[in-house]
Design a protein around this motif. Structure first.
Motif, PDB file in Angstrom:
ATOM      1  N   UNK A  38       0.842  -1.195   0.000  1.00 41.67           N
ATOM      2  CA  UNK A  38       0.000   0.000   0.000  1.00 41.67           C
ATOM      3  C   UNK A  38       0.883   1.252   0.000  1.00 41.67           C
ATOM      4  N   UNK A  39       0.710   2.101  -1.029  1.00 39.33           N
ATOM      5  CA  UNK A  39       1.605   3.253  -1.164  1.00 39.33           C
ATOM      6  C   UNK A  39       0.837   4.519  -1.509  1.00 39.33           C
ATOM      7  N   UNK A  40       1.419   5.625  -1.049  1.00 43.06           N
ATOM      8  CA  UNK A  40       0.904   6.954  -1.399  1.00 43.06           C
ATOM      9  C   UNK A  40       2.058   7.815  -1.888  1.00 43.06           C
ATOM     10  N   UNK A  41       1.802   8.597  -2.951  1.00 40.80           N
ATOM     11  CA  UNK A  41       2.818   9.502  -3.503  1.00 40.80           C
ATOM     12  C   UNK A  41       2.195  10.852  -3.814  1.00 40.80           C
ATOM     13  N   UNK A 185      -6.899  -7.404  -1.680  1.00 48.33           N
ATOM     14  CA  UNK A 185      -6.084  -6.415  -2.389  1.00 48.33           C
ATOM     15  C   UNK A 185      -4.628  -6.871  -2.452  1.00 48.33           C
ATOM     16  N   UNK A 186      -4.104  -6.972  -3.673  1.00 49.20           N
ATOM     17  CA  UNK A 186      -2.700  -7.327  -3.872  1.00 49.20           C
ATOM     18  C   UNK A 186      -1.803  -6.119  -3.739  1.00 49.20           C
ATOM     19  N   UNK A 187      -2.286  -4.953  -4.236  1.00 48.53           N
ATOM     20  CA  UNK A 187      -1.437  -3.757  -4.305  1.00 48.53           C
ATOM     21  C   UNK A 187      -2.346  -2.554  -4.457  1.00 48.53           C
ATOM     22  N   UNK A 188      -2.015  -1.461  -3.770  1.00 50.07           N
ATOM     23  CA  UNK A 188      -2.773  -0.213  -3.902  1.00 50.07           C
ATOM     24  C   UNK A 188      -1.795   0.951  -4.003  1.00 50.07           C
ATOM     25  N   UNK A 189      -2.073   1.858  -4.926  1.00 52.42           N
ATOM     26  CA  UNK A 189      -1.204   3.020  -5.124  1.00 52.42           C
ATOM     27  C   UNK A 189      -2.089   4.239  -5.335  1.00 52.42           C
ATOM     28  N   UNK A 190      -1.943   5.242  -4.472  1.00 53.99           N
ATOM     29  CA  UNK A 190      -2.727   6.468  -4.555  1.00 53.99           C
ATOM     30  C   UNK A 190      -1.793   7.640  -4.807  1.00 53.99           C
ATOM     31  N   UNK A 191      -2.166   8.515  -5.736  1.00 58.90           N
ATOM     32  CA  UNK A 191      -1.347   9.684  -6.028  1.00 58.90           C
ATOM     33  C   UNK A 191      -2.212  10.944  -6.033  1.00 58.90           C
ATOM     34  N   UNK A 192      -1.560  12.061  -5.792  1.00 57.14           N
ATOM     35  CA  UNK A 192      -2.223  13.351  -5.863  1.00 57.14           C
ATOM     36  C   UNK A 192      -1.211  14.464  -5.723  1.00 57.14           C
ATOM     37  N   UNK A 209       1.857   3.370   3.065  1.00 57.75           N
ATOM     38  CA  UNK A 209       3.241   3.859   3.141  1.00 57.75           C
ATOM     39  C   UNK A 209       3.377   5.123   2.286  1.00 57.75           C
ATOM     40  N   UNK A 210       3.759   6.215   2.921  1.00 58.89           N
ATOM     41  CA  UNK A 210       3.944   7.476   2.213  1.00 58.89           C
ATOM     42  C   UNK A 210       5.386   7.558   1.719  1.00 58.89           C
ATOM     43  N   UNK A 211       5.581   7.510   0.400  1.00 60.18           N
ATOM     44  CA  UNK A 211       6.932   7.546  -0.171  1.00 60.18           C
ATOM     45  C   UNK A 211       7.278   8.919  -0.740  1.00 60.18           C
ATOM     46  N   UNK A 253      13.069  15.649  -3.669  1.00 58.08           N
ATOM     47  CA  UNK A 253      12.331  15.081  -2.541  1.00 58.08           C
ATOM     48  C   UNK A 253      13.283  14.241  -1.695  1.00 58.08           C
ATOM     49  N   UNK A 254      14.386  14.837  -1.287  1.00 57.82           N
ATOM     50  CA  UNK A 254      15.455  14.301  -0.423  1.00 57.82           C
ATOM     51  C   UNK A 254      16.389  13.349  -1.155  1.00 57.82           C
ATOM     52  N   UNK A 255      16.227  13.178  -2.454  1.00 56.70           N
ATOM     53  CA  UNK A 255      17.102  12.285  -3.214  1.00 56.70           C
ATOM     54  C   UNK A 255      17.658  12.980  -4.443  1.00 56.70           C
TER      55      UNK A 255
END
Length: 522
Positions: A38-41, A185-192, A209-211, A253-255
């Motif tokens: 589970x990820x958020x970007x 749910x196998x995988x979730x990705x939210x962006x905004x 997880x906020x990446x 973004x720190x990289x």
């Protein structure tokens, strides 16, 4: 070999099948899948978020042919395919909560028809949960959930907190289903664009997880310097490579730092340096907010904040630093460890944002936009000619054009910082290198403007009525010019005094530093 420029194309298959340039982002996709579920970007607009989501869609659907020659091609099990549920909230403006619910219902009904599922649940949340469960049971594969522009209905109403709150509550009910359906749910990705606090929007999805500020994913969207040199090498001929960096690189973004893809693609097409990204969505709301909060503009470049403040974003709590960072008008210059907590020093990403934002801020102060263009053009001419005394009349005309009521409402109007801010924005709107409160051995300079072979050192003072000559005297007494003499440039000292009574310039003294005249030729 030159290829087609993928301007405005957000479909992975179109880019791959029609011979467009493509920067391989599949290493990031594989890294995500190995790290979690589970990820958020959060990224600013036009940074390639939608294209990355579409890449994930094609990957999970097992469309192997599209990935030939890419990093992930030999590292993926193409025989395993997953059902996809995809939601994009980027189209149009949602008027109110009823409109939001209607659109979400239309999306849910269309998605069910796509998967040949007859919906039984009556509520949106219930229907979403039912669909995820049904797809898993039918295919024996867990579902992949992809949400693009998850926050747009909220952002469209930030000037109306009550309505924005209604949008937030409606979306929270929907997104909470993802966690409740974990088994399916196998995988979730939210962006905004924005990063709303978990408490306000993702309280039901606390396993996300906020990446956004993960250094490993700093370049997940956008183009790196290496990408530009390798992928777009055929487009670079005839363009100044250092100028490209100065104008468009610098988002971080720190990289690793990146370019906004939209800017570069239009530069390669038009062969002209312009503010392409900025002009597609001039931040009227942001500019007005900065003016209403009486923000001291020069302070933005160097803003000190931390991770908590950057994520403290809600409809009734919008920090200036968080808003400007998340929308792309400020980025991270450096990270500092303070007592085990990360603090971030912010900056403008590049010349495009620095110059365009300051020009827009000036526009808030001047009702007559034609006068603004005239003043800005005249300032450029005077600087090129080295006619510094004549700039007094120019700035007097500008301050005279600011409505009296604006002074009355501005809490900073009686201080040097306010007037210095106006000067700063004018020079910055020309794209000049402006440093505020530059450190020396003898104190701090109010403002330094660096030209090709010259540096202008300003000192600002607010006086009661008549000019007192204190501004230039301070420049001379503290020997501010010494720092710059070793650079072999011409140094011009300019003391500016403002009257509290007239709210305009009453003293303007110019002195060319002795021994520096040789560098004065424009």
């Amino acid at each position: 070999m030159r290829r087609k420029l993928p301007i405005g194309i957000q479909t992975f298959a179109t880019i791959r099948e029609d011979g467009h340039y493509y920067v391989d982002k599949t290493p990031f996709a594989l890294q995500l899948l190995e790290q979690g579920r589970y990820f958020f970007l959060s990224r600013p607009r036009r940074f390639g978020k939608s294209l990355f989501l579409d890449t994930l869609k094609e990957l999970f659907e097992g469309n192997q042919g599209l990935f030939e020659g890419l990093f992930i091609y030999d590292r993926w099990d193409w025989a395993v395919r997953h059902p996809i549920v995809r939601l994009s909230l980027g189209g149009g403006v949602v008027r109110d909560r009823a409109d939001l619910d209607a659109r979400l219902r239309e999306w849910l009904d269309a998605t069910c028809r796509m998967h040949d599922h007859q919906l039984e649940a009556e509520t949106l949340a219930g229907g979403f949960a039912e669909l995820l469960r049904a797809l898993h049971l039918r295919t024996n594969r867990q579902v992949v959930v992809l949400v693009d522009e998850y926050d747009k209905p909220i952002l469209d109403h930030l000037t109306d907190p009550a309505r924005a709150g209604e949008m937030r509550d409606g979306l929270r009910d929907l997104y909470s289903v993802i966690k409740d359906s974990d088994a399916h749910v196998r995988f979730a990705f939210l962006t905004g664009v924005s990063k709303f606090s978990k408490v306000s929007l993702f309280s039901g999805l606390n396993n996300l997880q906020d990446i956004t500020l993960d250094a490993k994913y700093s370049a997940i969207c956008g183009y790196t310097d290496a990408d530009v040199d390798a992928v777009f090498a055929p487009e670079l001929e005839g363009l100044d490579r250092d100028k490209i960096r100065h104008w468009y690189n610098g988002y971080n973004w720190t990289g690793e730092a990146v370019y906004n893809p939209f800017d570069l693609l239009l530069l390669f097409q038009n062969r002209q340096f312009r503010s392409y990204w900025f002009e597609t969505g001039t931040p009227t709301f942001l500019v007005k907010l900065l003016a209403e909060r009486h923000t001291w503009v020069p302070e933005l470049d160097g803003y000190l904040t931390d991770a908590d403040l950057l994520s403290a974003f809600d409809v009734d709590q919008i920090g200036t630093d968080a808003l400007m960072f998340q929308t792309g008008y400020l980025t991270i210059r450096e990270t500092q460890d303070v007592g085990g907590r990360d603090q971030y020093r912010l900056r403008y990403p590049n010349r495009e944002v620095y110059q365009s934002l300051n020009n827009s801020l000036l526009g808030v102060l001047v009702a007559d936009r034609h006068a603004l263009v005239k003043h800005r053009t005249r300032l450029h001419e005077l600087l090129q000619a080295g006619e510094y005394d004549a700039t007094r009349e120019l700035f007097q005309a500008f301050f005279a054009s600011i409505p009296h009521d604006w002074y009355r409402k501005n809490q900073l109007a009686g201080y040097e910082g306010y007037y210095a801010s106006i000067f700063y924005s004018y020079f910055a709107a020309l794209g000049l290198d402006v440093v505020v409160e530059d450190a020396t051995n003898h104190g701090r300079i109010d403002m330094a403007v660096r030209l090709d072979r010259r540096v202008l050192l300003f000192e600002f003072k607010v006086v009661e009525h008549a000019p007192e000559g204190r501004a230039l005297a301070q420049l001379q007494a503290k020997r501010y010019a010494e720092k710059y003499r070793a650079a072999g440039v011409a140094i011009v000292l300019i003391g500016v005094e403002f009257s509290r009574e007239s709210r305009n310039i009453t003293g303007f003294e110019v002195q060319v530093d002795a021994g520096a005249e040789a560098g004065m030729a424009p």
